[in-house]
Design an enzyme around this catalytic site. Structure first.
Site, short mmCIF file in Angstrom:
data_model
loop_
_atom_site.label_atom_id
_atom_site.label_comp_id
_atom_site.label_asym_id
_atom_site.label_seq_id
_atom_site.Cartn_x
_atom_site.Cartn_y
_atom_site.Cartn_z
N LEU A 1 0.87 -1.18 0.00
CA LEU A 1 0.00 0.00 0.00
C LEU A 1 0.91 1.23 0.00
O LEU A 1 1.64 1.47 0.97
CB LEU A 1 -0.90 0.00 1.23
CG LEU A 1 -2.16 -0.87 1.18
CD1 LEU A 1 -1.81 -2.36 1.04
CD2 LEU A 1 -3.00 -0.67 2.44
N ILE A 2 0.89 1.98 -1.09
CA ILE A 2 1.82 3.10 -1.24
C ILE A 2 1.07 4.42 -1.31
O ILE A 2 0.07 4.55 -2.01
CB ILE A 2 2.71 2.90 -2.49
CG1 ILE A 2 3.82 3.95 -2.52
CG2 ILE A 2 1.89 2.90 -3.79
CD1 ILE A 2 4.98 3.59 -3.42
N LYS B 1 -8.27 2.76 7.88
CA LYS B 1 -7.26 1.73 7.64
C LYS B 1 -7.89 0.36 7.44
O LYS B 1 -7.44 -0.44 6.61
CB LYS B 1 -6.26 1.69 8.80
CG LYS B 1 -5.37 2.92 8.91
CD LYS B 1 -4.44 3.05 7.72
CE LYS B 1 -3.48 4.21 7.86
NZ LYS B 1 -2.51 4.05 8.95
N GLN C 1 -1.56 3.50 14.74
CA GLN C 1 -0.45 2.55 14.72
C GLN C 1 0.01 2.12 16.11
O GLN C 1 1.15 1.72 16.31
CB GLN C 1 0.71 3.13 13.91
CG GLN C 1 0.37 3.30 12.44
CD GLN C 1 1.45 3.99 11.63
OE1 GLN C 1 2.59 4.11 12.06
NE2 GLN C 1 1.09 4.45 10.43
N CYS D 1 -6.66 25.29 2.07
CA CYS D 1 -6.29 24.28 3.06
C CYS D 1 -5.06 24.80 3.79
O CYS D 1 -4.50 25.83 3.42
CB CYS D 1 -6.03 22.91 2.41
SG CYS D 1 -4.54 22.88 1.38
#
Length: 490
Positions: A186-187, A268, A299, A463
């Site tokens: 997954l990049i 995720k 994480q 943003c």
């Protein structure tokens, strides 16, 4: 010119049959890569090393390119540029070796390491003593250090020929690519995931790439660039796939249906669900991510376990215990950091108060209200591009109107500012622009709602960093909506 490619030490301790198989695989990879430069390049595998022989007329530029490529092929421990010559006796060996190393040892600690194969009237120790003495005579300011030398003078004698090492470069190490199966990485284009992918490639794993697109063509173009860079430099002996999944709708559904503190974990979980489905379809047995413990809230060990529970395939995390600065340093060595430094953070559902120890029951309840048809649609819309074609249709960013100060905004004329940040980001840092019409449309809804806005005025996207707003504006320009620009407050 001849080159000797030393095998990665872990290959040399394998059983005879495994070592032979690995050596043949490495030789095949080297042939594929080098013969793109010149069909006349010869690669021969032997028990101890690979031998590369160049055509005599090969231009110097191609020779330098070949040397660089050899240092980036997984499975090679060291690259030696060599010349083999006949010799008559021990003195002849010293006469040939000393001029090659005299400058290299000047003022430094050195030792002589001799290897010998065949029948001779002298031993390896005899070579080391004579060559060492002659080198000290030629470079009086050098000194011998057998335990911690700065220079290791290598001398190799193979039967009746002396192998002179004219240059040497460290190789990449690891195992030959393709030898250890396949994985799907997954990049995102940030610092972590390219380094994670490289580590898998170095261990011999044929690595495909999966990208979750949250920013339109400009975002994908940046990730395609870093993916192509990785593949071309370290894995071009094997073609792999780059898969792109449009995920803006999934993000919008998460923000609609999932409580604030669980958004990151649920995102995720949706990603690994989609990745698992795609990997199984492609017959790829494992997923790879750039996760590192405690780097972000999703994480922690508790949350990683919840993410793993959503995947039917094993998730490999080669960076799990790495420090961020070490990862960034590795990215700089791989030359992927320059891509990450211009890539926006598109994990757009980072919660304002994320749960670092989410409970499985709460996550299941949160996902009960999620419309999984949105995820199915994203998986069904995935597009595949072969690695050697990643740059064939390059997206060329256009120019979008940009206003960089409130004063310039006041002079811009009939314009509105659209704050495209998430609700949590807007609440944490409100945008204050008196007397300027302002809309609040988060980026994950913008592409759907923009066509419905009146086209008789200009809309400037805002943003925090100005990167995401520019990508969104470029995305709209690609669709023909050219009355959108960027407001970038300085």
């Amino acid at each position: 010119m001849h080159y000797l490619l030393k095998l990665f030490p872990e290959i040399t301790i394998k059983s005879r049959s495994v070592r032979r198989h690995m050596t043949r695989c490495l030789a095949g990879n080297v042939r594929i890569i080098l013969r793109r430069l010149d069909e006349g390049i010869s690669v021969k595998d032997t028990w101890d090393a690979l031998h590369v022989t160049l055509p005599e007329a090969l231009p110097e530029t191609l020779t330098r390119e070949m040397e660089e490529r050899l240092t980036r092929i997984p499975g090679i421990h060291e690259v030696l540029a060599i010349r083999e010559v006949p010799f008559s006796d021990l003195t002849d060996i010293a006469d040939r070796v000393v001029p090659l190393w005299q400058r290299a040892i000047a003022g430094r600690r050195f030792r002589v390491s001799a290897k010998r194969r065949g029948e001779h009237d002298f031993s390896s120790e005899h070579i080391e003593r004579l060559v060492g003495r002659r080198l000290l005579e030629a470079s009086p300011d050098a000194r011998v250090d057998l335990t911690r030398p700065e220079v290791d003078v290598a001398v190799e004698v193979v039967h009746q020929r002396l192998r002179l090492i004219q240059a040497r470069w460290p190789g990449l190490g690891g195992y030959p690519l393709g030898l250890q199966g396949q994985a799907l990485t997954l990049i995102s284009g940030g610092f972590d995931s390219p380094v994670a992918a490289w580590r898998m490639m170095r261990r011999g794993i044929k690595t495909h790439f999966l990208f979750f697109n949250l920013g339109g063509p400009a975002h994908e173009a940046g990730v395609r660039e870093v993916t192509h860079h990785l593949w071309q430099r370290y894995g071009s002996s094997h073609r792999v796939n780059f898969l792109s999944v449009p995920f803006e709708g999934v993000v919008a559904e998460i923000l609609r249906s999932v409580p604030d503190g669980l958004m990151g974990v649920v995102l995720k979980r949706m990603m690994v669900r989609a990745a698992g489905r795609i990997a199984q379809r492609e017959r790829i047995p494992a997923l790879v991510t750039g996760d590192a413990i405690a780097q972000v809230s999703s994480q922690t060990l508790t949350n990683l376990a919840l993410i793993d529970a959503a995947s039917e395939l094993p998730i490999l995390r080669p960076l799990l215990t790495e420090d961020k600065q070490d990862i960034i340093a590795q990215a700089r060595r791989l030359d992927t950091a320059r891509f990450a430094e211009t890539m926006p953070e598109y994990c757009g559902v980072i919660s304002r108060r994320p749960h670092t120890s989410a409970r499985a029951r709460d996550v299941e309840q949160a996902e009960a209200g999620f419309d999984f048809a949105v995820l199915e649609a994203a998986i069904g819309a995935a597009e595949t591009t072969r690695s050697d074609r990643l740059m064939e249709h390059r997206h060329t960013p256009g120019e979008v109107p940009t206003v960089d100060s409130p004063q310039a905004l006041a002079q811009f004329g009939d314009a509105s500012v659209i704050d495209i940040r998430t609700p949590a980001e807007r609440e944490a840092s409100p945008l204050r622009l008196p007397d300027v019409p302002r809309l609040e449309i988060p980026f994950y809804e913008l592409q759907d709602r923009a066509p419905g806005l009146p086209d008789d005025r200009c809309y400037l996207l805002y943003c925090d960093q100005g990167v995401m707003s520019r990508m969104q504006a470029l995305h709209l320009h690609d669709r023909g909506l050219t009355h959108f620009g960027v407001y970038r407050a300085t």
